[in-house]
Design a protein around this motif. Structure first.
Motif, PDB file in Angstrom:
ATOM      1  N   HIS A 135      -4.358   2.802   3.991  1.00  0.00           N
ATOM      2  CA  HIS A 135      -4.695   1.589   4.723  1.00  0.00           C
ATOM      3  C   HIS A 135      -4.415   0.310   3.963  1.00  0.00           C
ATOM      4  CE1 HIS A 135      -6.245   3.751   8.083  1.00  0.00           C
ATOM      5  NE2 HIS A 135      -7.087   4.434   7.322  1.00  0.00           N
ATOM      6  N   ASN A 172      -0.486  -2.204   3.924  1.00  0.00           N
ATOM      7  CA  ASN A 172      -0.276  -3.517   4.522  1.00  0.00           C
ATOM      8  C   ASN A 172      -0.490  -4.623   3.504  1.00  0.00           C
ATOM      9  OD1 ASN A 172       0.266  -5.228   6.715  1.00  0.00           O
ATOM     10  ND2 ASN A 172      -1.909  -5.558   7.079  1.00  0.00           N
ATOM     11  N   PRO A 202       1.864  -2.036   7.652  1.00  0.00           N
ATOM     12  CA  PRO A 202       1.093  -0.794   7.506  1.00  0.00           C
ATOM     13  C   PRO A 202       1.970   0.435   7.295  1.00  0.00           C
ATOM     14  CG  PRO A 202       0.385  -2.039   9.438  1.00  0.00           C
ATOM     15  CD  PRO A 202       1.653  -2.670   8.965  1.00  0.00           C
ATOM     16  N   GLU A 203       1.320   1.514   6.894  1.00  0.00           N
ATOM     17  CA  GLU A 203       2.006   2.794   6.768  1.00  0.00           C
ATOM     18  C   GLU A 203       2.670   3.159   8.091  1.00  0.00           C
ATOM     19  OE1 GLU A 203       1.157   7.398   5.342  1.00  0.00           O
ATOM     20  OE2 GLU A 203      -0.536   6.035   5.644  1.00  0.00           O
ATOM     21  N   VAL A 204       3.914   3.644   8.004  1.00  0.00           N
ATOM     22  CA  VAL A 204       4.676   4.048   9.183  1.00  0.00           C
ATOM     23  C   VAL A 204       4.658   5.573   9.268  1.00  0.00           C
ATOM     24  CG1 VAL A 204       6.953   4.033  10.274  1.00  0.00           C
ATOM     25  CG2 VAL A 204       6.108   1.986   9.094  1.00  0.00           C
ATOM     26  N   LEU A 244      -5.295   4.556  12.176  1.00  0.00           N
ATOM     27  CA  LEU A 244      -4.574   3.301  11.964  1.00  0.00           C
ATOM     28  C   LEU A 244      -5.044   2.227  12.935  1.00  0.00           C
ATOM     29  CD1 LEU A 244      -0.886   4.494  11.366  1.00  0.00           C
ATOM     30  CD2 LEU A 244      -2.288   3.160   9.764  1.00  0.00           C
ATOM     31  N   VAL A 269      -5.666  -1.726  11.849  1.00  0.00           N
ATOM     32  CA  VAL A 269      -4.568  -2.692  11.927  1.00  0.00           C
ATOM     33  C   VAL A 269      -4.135  -2.847  13.382  1.00  0.00           C
ATOM     34  CG1 VAL A 269      -3.711  -2.342   9.580  1.00  0.00           C
ATOM     35  CG2 VAL A 269      -2.878  -0.876  11.425  1.00  0.00           C
ATOM     36  N   ASN A 281      -1.033  -3.714  14.510  1.00  0.00           N
ATOM     37  CA  ASN A 281       0.362  -3.342  14.744  1.00  0.00           C
ATOM     38  C   ASN A 281       0.769  -2.200  13.827  1.00  0.00           C
ATOM     39  OD1 ASN A 281       0.333  -5.672  16.355  1.00  0.00           O
ATOM     40  ND2 ASN A 281       1.210  -6.933  14.741  1.00  0.00           N
ATOM     41  N   PHE A 282       1.463  -1.213  14.379  1.00  0.00           N
ATOM     42  CA  PHE A 282       1.975  -0.115  13.550  1.00  0.00           C
ATOM     43  C   PHE A 282       3.095   0.608  14.280  1.00  0.00           C
ATOM     44  CE2 PHE A 282      -1.876   1.377  15.741  1.00  0.00           C
ATOM     45  CZ  PHE A 282      -1.398   2.464  16.452  1.00  0.00           C
ATOM     46  N   PHE A 287       5.020   2.358  19.182  1.00  0.00           N
ATOM     47  CA  PHE A 287       4.480   1.261  18.391  1.00  0.00           C
ATOM     48  C   PHE A 287       3.305   0.595  19.101  1.00  0.00           C
ATOM     49  CE2 PHE A 287       7.915  -0.399  20.992  1.00  0.00           C
ATOM     50  CZ  PHE A 287       7.416  -1.585  21.515  1.00  0.00           C
TER      51      PHE A 287
END
Length: 251
Positions: free
Chosen positions: A39, A42, A48-50, A68, A72, A74-75, A105
């Motif tokens: 986490h 970002n 953030p982690e994809v 996630l 956050v 957006n990811f 997404f």
């Protein structure tokens, strides 16, 4: 680590904000047993982690994306298919899907799209990888322009559109077959060119190995190469270049 006590220490002057940042940027992650969701990527990387979808069960993907989503706005999840998206959307209705890019997404707080990245393909068969790069860059907060099907077999198509590169901070060149397009572009523009070999081509193309080696062996300066079909990697690399340039312009 509980963040509140750390902030209280900063407020009391026991540690500096820089020291607190150094602690926070390495912590924390959520241990789901089968996955450890990072986490603070970002904070470290600006995005953030994809999540890479292939090889994961739908239930595991759902648990990761739920985790996630709690932290956050957006990811991204890459290399997804329509069926996986439909399953996930039942539980996370804010998700979107780009079928060409194969990206799931969330974009609940869209970032302002700054600067300029140009994504170019040699042929139309390269568009899925190019769209993965383009959408990745857009979600990360970059303005992207697309120029498709301008490969060296008809190079006049590229030369007729050179104005599109004006003002660009980075160029992503996606090509299969012999992979010549990035070398041509690197000889024409004065910004970094990120070359993406694709697995599009006939037998001696070797599923992308031939263009990969051609791009690595290029004599054109200012070119970097990512792995075969790695549109995400190219999009994120271009994002870092573009944000760095735009950040310096503001300072």
């Amino acid at each position: 680590m509980d963040i509140l006590p750390l902030l209280e220490r900063v407020a009391r002057g026991e540690i500096s904000p820089q020291e607190a940042y150094g602690i926070l940027k390495n912590l924390p992650f959520t241990d789901l047993g089968f996955a450890k969701v990072d986490h603070h990527r970002n904070l470290r990387k600006g995005f953030p982690e994809v999540v890479y979808c292939p090889g994961k069960s739908r239930e595991h993907l759902l648990a990761i994306l739920k985790d996630l989503a709690e932290r956050v706005p957006n990811f991204l999840a890459t290399r997804a298919d329509q069926e996986t998206y439909e399953f996930l959307r039942q539980h996370l209705p804010f998700l979107s899907f780009h079928p060409t890019a194969r990206l799931i997404f969330a974009e609940r707080e869209p970032r302002p799209r700054v600067g300029k990245i140009v994504v170019v393909t040699g042929g139309t068969a390269d568009i899925p990888v190019a769209e993965e790069a383009a959408v990745t860059a857009e979600i990360a907060g970059n303005h992207v322009e697309r120029l498709f099907d301008v490969g060296v077999a008809g190079i006049h198509r590229l030369l007729a559109h050179l104005s599109v590169f004006e003002g660009a901070n980075a160029v992503i060149a996606v090509a299969g077959m012999e992979g010549a397009l990035p070398s041509v572009l690197a000889g024409l523009v004065n910004v970094p060119v990120i070359a993406v070999p694709t697995s599009i081509g006939y037998g001696a193309h070797l599923s992308g190995l031939a263009p990969l080696l051609a791009m690595l062996a290029s004599c054109a300066p200012g070119m970097a190469v990512v792995n075969i079909d790695n549109g995400f990697g190219a999009g994120f690399f271009a994002h870092l270049v573009n944000q760095l340039v735009e950040g310096r312009r503001k300072s």
